[in-house]
Design a protein around this motif. Structure first.
Motif, PDB file in Angstrom:
ATOM      1  N   ASP A 173       0.838  -1.199   0.000  1.00  0.00           N
ATOM      2  CA  ASP A 173       0.000   0.000   0.000  1.00  0.00           C
ATOM      3  C   ASP A 173       0.873   1.249   0.000  1.00  0.00           C
ATOM      4  O   ASP A 173       1.579   1.534   0.968  1.00  0.00           O
ATOM      5  N   LEU A 174       0.823   2.037  -1.082  1.00  0.00           N
ATOM      6  CA  LEU A 174       1.608   3.253  -1.179  1.00  0.00           C
ATOM      7  C   LEU A 174       1.246   4.261  -0.097  1.00  0.00           C
ATOM      8  O   LEU A 174       2.078   5.077   0.314  1.00  0.00           O
ATOM      9  N   LYS A 175       0.008   4.231   0.376  1.00  0.00           N
ATOM     10  CA  LYS A 175      -0.402   5.168   1.416  1.00  0.00           C
ATOM     11  C   LYS A 175       0.401   4.951   2.694  1.00  0.00           C
ATOM     12  O   LYS A 175       0.704   5.897   3.419  1.00  0.00           O
ATOM     13  N   VAL A 176       0.744   3.704   2.965  1.00  0.00           N
ATOM     14  CA  VAL A 176       1.556   3.393   4.139  1.00  0.00           C
ATOM     15  C   VAL A 176       2.969   3.942   3.947  1.00  0.00           C
ATOM     16  O   VAL A 176       3.554   4.560   4.851  1.00  0.00           O
ATOM     17  N   ALA A 177       3.515   3.739   2.747  1.00  0.00           N
ATOM     18  CA  ALA A 177       4.851   4.261   2.457  1.00  0.00           C
ATOM     19  C   ALA A 177       4.878   5.774   2.575  1.00  0.00           C
ATOM     20  O   ALA A 177       5.865   6.361   3.034  1.00  0.00           O
TER      21      ALA A 177
END
Length: 243
Positions: free
Chosen positions: A40-44
């Motif tokens: 999940d890019l949102k986590v990154a």
């Protein structure tokens, strides 16, 4: 390269490390060296420092989807991707670096853009090896020297190993002797005040074994071949930038 940085940084215990990749195999390989894996890019995008380690043509679309803010730092390590190109797609502070695979063992050589490098990035690079701060315009040659350079060194190391095997050493013994010789010679260059030519002279005694071997190298075009290999890598880095 991303995996090498991850493994090197994990040895310090100073950071919370999150690996983000769409490939489940990549996440599985990264898991032992980080606190969490995700696709999940949102986590990154929640990290204070985001390191993007992908193929050059993927940098801009991924950065556009990250949605970083000005308080965050984005470290890019893709060959040929200029800082100003990345800055068009993010509000974060963009720092461009070219490390190499030796970050894995905290013996990395890296170049970083001195106009944008932050103390946070300096701290990260310090942990995994040595680095120099250079102008953005010098990044293509740095990519060739230290980014591609390990492969050139492996090639030369392999030649020395093969010579040892041909002379009767076991493959394992020849590889250890050749590899440790490269490692020791590199450390000597880094720690000594003498020039490389002076160090060569220090090893060569009159009518000894080393001078005989050096005469073969001096009479050959070995140095020209290495220089051309570096230049070819530099040209390709520039081509990637234009593409």
């Amino acid at each position: 390269m991303g995996g090498s940085l991850l493994r090197g940084l994990s040895q310090s215990g100073k950071y919370t490390l999150i690996a983000c990749d769409l490939d489940p195999t990549a996440r599985e390989n990264a898991a032992p060296f980080c606190d969490r894996t995700t696709d999940d890019l949102k986590v990154a995008a929640e990290a204070d420092i985001v390191i993007i380690a992908v193929k050059p043509d993927l940098v801009e679309p991924i950065v556009s989807d990250l949605h970083l803010d000005p308080e965050q730092t984005l470290l890019t390590i893709a060959a040929g991707v200029a800082t100003d190109r990345v800055e068009q797609h993010t509000d974060a502070t963009v720092v461009r670096a070219m490390p190499n695979l030796a970050a894995d063992t905290q013996n990395m050589a890296a170049a970083v853009t001195k106009s944008t490098v932050t103390d946070e990035i300096r701290s990260i690079l310090d942990i995994v090896g040595e680095y120099v701060e250079i102008d953005e315009a010098q990044m293509d040659i740095a990519t060739a020297v230290n980014g591609s350079g390990p492969a050139f060194v492996f090639y030369l190391l392999g030649a020395m190993r093969d010579a040892g095997i041909e002379g009767g050493l076991s493959p394992d013994d020849a590889e250890v002797l050749a590899a440790q010789t490269f490692k020791g010679a590199a450390e000597t260059v880094l720690r000594s005040d003498r020039s490389i030519d002076e160090l060569i002279d220090a090893v060569c005694s009159p009518k000894g074994t080393t001078i005989e071997g050096m005469n073969v190298l001096w009479d050959s075009t070995a140095d020209e071949a290495v220089i051309e290999a570096v230049r070819a890598a530099e040209r390709r880095s520039k081509e990637l930038a234009s593409e």
